[in-house]
Design a protein around this motif. Structure first.
Motif, PDB file in Angstrom:
ATOM      1  N   TRP A  11      47.358  38.845  43.246  1.00  0.00           N
ATOM      2  CA  TRP A  11      46.562  37.995  42.375  1.00  0.00           C
ATOM      3  C   TRP A  11      45.911  38.874  41.322  1.00  0.00           C
ATOM      4  CZ3 TRP A  11      46.438  32.686  42.851  1.00  0.00           C
ATOM      5  CH2 TRP A  11      47.018  32.172  44.021  1.00  0.00           C
ATOM      6  N   THR A  12      45.725  38.350  40.126  1.00  0.00           N
ATOM      7  CA  THR A  12      45.128  39.143  39.055  1.00  0.00           C
ATOM      8  C   THR A  12      43.624  39.277  39.257  1.00  0.00           C
ATOM      9  OG1 THR A  12      44.653  37.260  37.617  1.00  0.00           O
ATOM     10  CG2 THR A  12      46.863  38.242  37.464  1.00  0.00           C
ATOM     11  N   LEU A  13      43.019  40.198  38.520  1.00  0.00           N
ATOM     12  CA  LEU A  13      41.572  40.385  38.582  1.00  0.00           C
ATOM     13  C   LEU A  13      40.844  39.119  38.138  1.00  0.00           C
ATOM     14  CD1 LEU A  13      41.202  44.022  37.166  1.00  0.00           C
ATOM     15  CD2 LEU A  13      40.987  43.273  39.547  1.00  0.00           C
ATOM     16  N   ARG A  14      41.359  38.469  37.102  1.00  0.00           N
ATOM     17  CA  ARG A  14      40.721  37.249  36.604  1.00  0.00           C
ATOM     18  C   ARG A  14      40.789  36.140  37.662  1.00  0.00           C
ATOM     19  NH1 ARG A  14      39.440  35.626  31.371  1.00  0.00           N
ATOM     20  NH2 ARG A  14      40.452  37.505  30.564  1.00  0.00           N
ATOM     21  N   GLU A  15      41.928  36.032  38.343  1.00  0.00           N
ATOM     22  CA  GLU A  15      42.074  35.024  39.393  1.00  0.00           C
ATOM     23  C   GLU A  15      41.184  35.345  40.582  1.00  0.00           C
ATOM     24  OE1 GLU A  15      46.753  33.882  38.398  1.00  0.00           O
ATOM     25  OE2 GLU A  15      46.254  35.491  39.817  1.00  0.00           O
ATOM     26  N   GLY A  16      41.119  36.629  40.945  1.00  0.00           N
ATOM     27  CA  GLY A  16      40.257  37.031  42.049  1.00  0.00           C
ATOM     28  C   GLY A  16      38.791  36.807  41.750  1.00  0.00           C
ATOM     29  N   SER A  55      37.896  33.078  42.164  1.00  0.00           N
ATOM     30  CA  SER A  55      37.725  32.709  43.577  1.00  0.00           C
ATOM     31  C   SER A  55      36.419  33.240  44.133  1.00  0.00           C
ATOM     32  CB  SER A  55      38.901  33.240  44.400  1.00  0.00           C
ATOM     33  OG  SER A  55      40.107  32.616  44.031  1.00  0.00           O
ATOM     34  N   ALA A  56      36.084  34.472  43.762  1.00  0.00           N
ATOM     35  CA  ALA A  56      34.846  35.078  44.249  1.00  0.00           C
ATOM     36  C   ALA A  56      33.625  34.340  43.706  1.00  0.00           C
ATOM     37  CB  ALA A  56      34.798  36.547  43.851  1.00  0.00           C
ATOM     38  N   GLU A  57      33.673  33.948  42.446  1.00  0.00           N
ATOM     39  CA  GLU A  57      32.542  33.232  41.852  1.00  0.00           C
ATOM     40  C   GLU A  57      32.350  31.869  42.507  1.00  0.00           C
ATOM     41  OE1 GLU A  57      32.382  34.936  37.277  1.00  0.00           O
ATOM     42  OE2 GLU A  57      33.684  33.231  37.728  1.00  0.00           O
ATOM     43  N   VAL A  58      33.427  31.125  42.679  1.00  0.00           N
ATOM     44  CA  VAL A  58      33.321  29.809  43.318  1.00  0.00           C
ATOM     45  C   VAL A  58      32.791  29.968  44.740  1.00  0.00           C
ATOM     46  CG1 VAL A  58      34.607  27.805  44.136  1.00  0.00           C
ATOM     47  CG2 VAL A  58      35.134  28.788  41.898  1.00  0.00           C
ATOM     48  N   ALA A  59      33.290  30.964  45.440  1.00  0.00           N
ATOM     49  CA  ALA A  59      32.847  31.188  46.820  1.00  0.00           C
ATOM     50  C   ALA A  59      31.360  31.512  46.875  1.00  0.00           C
ATOM     51  CB  ALA A  59      33.661  32.322  47.442  1.00  0.00           C
ATOM     52  N   GLU A  60      30.889  32.362  45.957  1.00  0.00           N
ATOM     53  CA  GLU A  60      29.474  32.738  45.947  1.00  0.00           C
ATOM     54  C   GLU A  60      28.591  31.560  45.574  1.00  0.00           C
ATOM     55  OE1 GLU A  60      26.517  36.156  43.986  1.00  0.00           O
ATOM     56  OE2 GLU A  60      28.698  36.264  43.695  1.00  0.00           O
ATOM     57  N   LEU A  61      29.020  30.776  44.598  1.00  0.00           N
ATOM     58  CA  LEU A  61      28.219  29.642  44.153  1.00  0.00           C
ATOM     59  C   LEU A  61      28.174  28.521  45.188  1.00  0.00           C
ATOM     60  CD1 LEU A  61      29.405  29.475  40.437  1.00  0.00           C
ATOM     61  CD2 LEU A  61      27.099  30.053  41.221  1.00  0.00           C
ATOM     62  N   LEU A  62      29.266  28.341  45.931  1.00  0.00           N
ATOM     63  CA  LEU A  62      29.343  27.234  46.891  1.00  0.00           C
ATOM     64  C   LEU A  62      29.094  27.670  48.332  1.00  0.00           C
ATOM     65  CD1 LEU A  62      32.417  25.221  45.527  1.00  0.00           C
ATOM     66  CD2 LEU A  62      30.010  25.073  44.892  1.00  0.00           C
ATOM     67  N   GLY A  63      28.991  28.966  48.556  1.00  0.00           N
ATOM     68  CA  GLY A  63      28.742  29.451  49.910  1.00  0.00           C
ATOM     69  C   GLY A  63      29.918  29.255  50.839  1.00  0.00           C
ATOM     70  N   ILE A  64      31.145  29.553  50.366  1.00  0.00           N
ATOM     71  CA  ILE A  64      32.343  29.369  51.178  1.00  0.00           C
ATOM     72  C   ILE A  64      33.155  30.665  51.195  1.00  0.00           C
ATOM     73  CG2 ILE A  64      32.474  26.897  50.689  1.00  0.00           C
ATOM     74  CD1 ILE A  64      34.659  27.521  48.645  1.00  0.00           C
ATOM     75  N   ASP A  65      34.177  30.703  52.016  1.00  0.00           N
ATOM     76  CA  ASP A  65      35.084  31.845  52.074  1.00  0.00           C
ATOM     77  C   ASP A  65      35.980  31.826  50.829  1.00  0.00           C
ATOM     78  OD1 ASP A  65      37.205  33.623  52.608  1.00  0.00           O
ATOM     79  OD2 ASP A  65      37.072  33.251  54.763  1.00  0.00           O
ATOM     80  N   PRO A  66      36.105  32.960  50.116  1.00  0.00           N
ATOM     81  CA  PRO A  66      36.955  33.002  48.922  1.00  0.00           C
ATOM     82  C   PRO A  66      38.400  32.584  49.193  1.00  0.00           C
ATOM     83  CG  PRO A  66      35.600  34.972  49.045  1.00  0.00           C
ATOM     84  CD  PRO A  66      35.416  34.241  50.335  1.00  0.00           C
ATOM     85  N   ALA A  67      38.870  32.751  50.433  1.00  0.00           N
ATOM     86  CA  ALA A  67      40.253  32.394  50.765  1.00  0.00           C
ATOM     87  C   ALA A  67      40.498  30.894  50.674  1.00  0.00           C
ATOM     88  CB  ALA A  67      40.595  32.889  52.174  1.00  0.00           C
ATOM     89  N   ARG A  68      39.433  30.113  50.575  1.00  0.00           N
ATOM     90  CA  ARG A  68      39.596  28.667  50.493  1.00  0.00           C
ATOM     91  C   ARG A  68      39.820  28.182  49.061  1.00  0.00           C
ATOM     92  NH1 ARG A  68      34.523  26.338  53.704  1.00  0.00           N
ATOM     93  NH2 ARG A  68      35.563  24.338  53.298  1.00  0.00           N
ATOM     94  N   VAL A  69      39.842  29.119  48.103  1.00  0.00           N
ATOM     95  CA  VAL A  69      40.044  28.777  46.691  1.00  0.00           C
ATOM     96  C   VAL A  69      41.115  29.694  46.122  1.00  0.00           C
ATOM     97  CG1 VAL A  69      38.968  28.557  44.426  1.00  0.00           C
ATOM     98  CG2 VAL A  69      37.622  28.108  46.487  1.00  0.00           C
TER      99      VAL A  69
END
Length: 335
Positions: A206-211, A214-228
């Protein structure tokens, strides 16, 4: 508000311009706003409402002693400027999360993860998500709060997601192509006009932008990055971004519509044809449409569009500044 001095760093860029437009319509309209740019800027002023602001050199920002700074700079520059400003007591909002992993400040999106006054005060700064993170976190927040399992899809970026120079290059490429000339390829080495650029990454990676998304959504929503997991491609348009989203979980289109209609930061349109880049330009919400049940009964699919400049570049960071002002953080810094 009088006496509050605000610096907009990167004022001549596409995000900086959007920020100044939004600030002129906000409670900060009567503040002293200063525009800063690097020596490479090819203009001498920046628009702020009906006023024209003279440009100051980025290297001189300390001499003007701002109390609040919006950083709309490239990551390589932001990672040097932001920590220095914070150490001097300037409250900094990093627009687009350029300092991820460098500045220990909360990542916030007011309608998804509201800023905590205590966290803002402790850090002396805040980060807002990249355009992709903004679009996805806004669209996915109601689903993950309701227990969604996973979200996948494709995000389509415009040229301005890479800065004003990228938009100018796209325009030059279009003109050159029509005139049967070799198009300039300073930023888009493979060309962008009349084409779509998929992520140029190694197989299985996965590219840096894609990673980052996922990391931003995970941090904002409090979920595991693997779910996005979203692929990110670049399309030959100047502004506005879109995404096709598949949310997996025990949810149907009726329940999904109720969630979307009741979520902040989102808006629906009367017709699906209205949810496209040009029709949402200048608007802050993320617009959704095309909601449908998955054929295999694995959740729902839908389509979103948003203006990366008006939303991620301007509305989100100004909303964070308003929250800091309401919490008394900026007043306290003036004393």
């Amino acid at each position: 508000m009088l006496g509050l001095r605000i610096a907009v760093l990167g004022a001549t860029g596409s995000v900086g311009g959007a920020l100044l437009t939004r600030l002129a319509e906000s409670p900060f309209a009567e503040a002293e706003v200063l525009a800063f740019a690097s020596r490479a800027a090819r203009v001498e002023s920046a628009s702020f409402g009906e006023r024209s602001l003279p440009l100051h050199l980025l290297s001189d920002v300390h001499e003007h002693a701002p109390r609040l700074a919006f950083c709309a700079l490239p990551p390589t520059v932001a990672r040097q400027v932001v920590p220095d400003l914070v150490s001097r007591g300037v409250f900094v909002i990093d627009v687009g999360n350029s300092t991820a992993g460098v500045v220990d400040a909360p990542l916030v999106l007011p309608w998804v993860r509201p800023p905590s006054p205590a966290d803002l005060a402790a850090a002396g700064a805040a980060r807002t998500p990249s355009p992709t993170g903004w679009l996805l976190a806004t669209a996915l927040a109601p689903f993950f709060r309701a227990g969604a399992e996973r979200a996948t899809g494709v995000v389509n970026l415009p040229a301005t997601a890479f800065g004003r120079a990228a938009g100018e290059e796209l325009s030059e490429q279009v003109v050159a192509s029509f005139n049967l000339k070799e198009p300039p390829r300073r930023l888009f080495a493979d060309g962008l006009a009349f084409d779509t650029l998929p992520a140029d990454n190694d197989p299985g990676e996965w590219t840096l932008r894609e990673g980052l998304a996922s990391a931003e959504v995970a941090e904002l929503l409090g979920i595991d990055p693997a779910r996005v997991a979203f692929q990110v491609v670049t399309q030959p348009i100047f502004a506005g971004m879109t995404a096709g989203i598949h949310v997996r979980g025990k949810i149907d289109s009726d329940a999904a519509e109720s969630l979307l209609r009741g979520s902040a930061g989102l808006a629906s349109a009367g017709r699906p044809a209205l949810v496209r880049p040009r029709r949402v330009m200048g608007r802050a919400p993320v617009y959704w449409t095309g909601l449908r049940d998955d054929p295999a009964a694995e959740g729902v699919h839908f389509w979103v569009a948003g203006d990366n400049l008006a939303g991620a570049g301007a509305s989100a960071p100004v909303a964070v500044a308003e929250a800091a002002l309401e919490a008394g953080l900026l007043t306290a810094m003036e004393a």
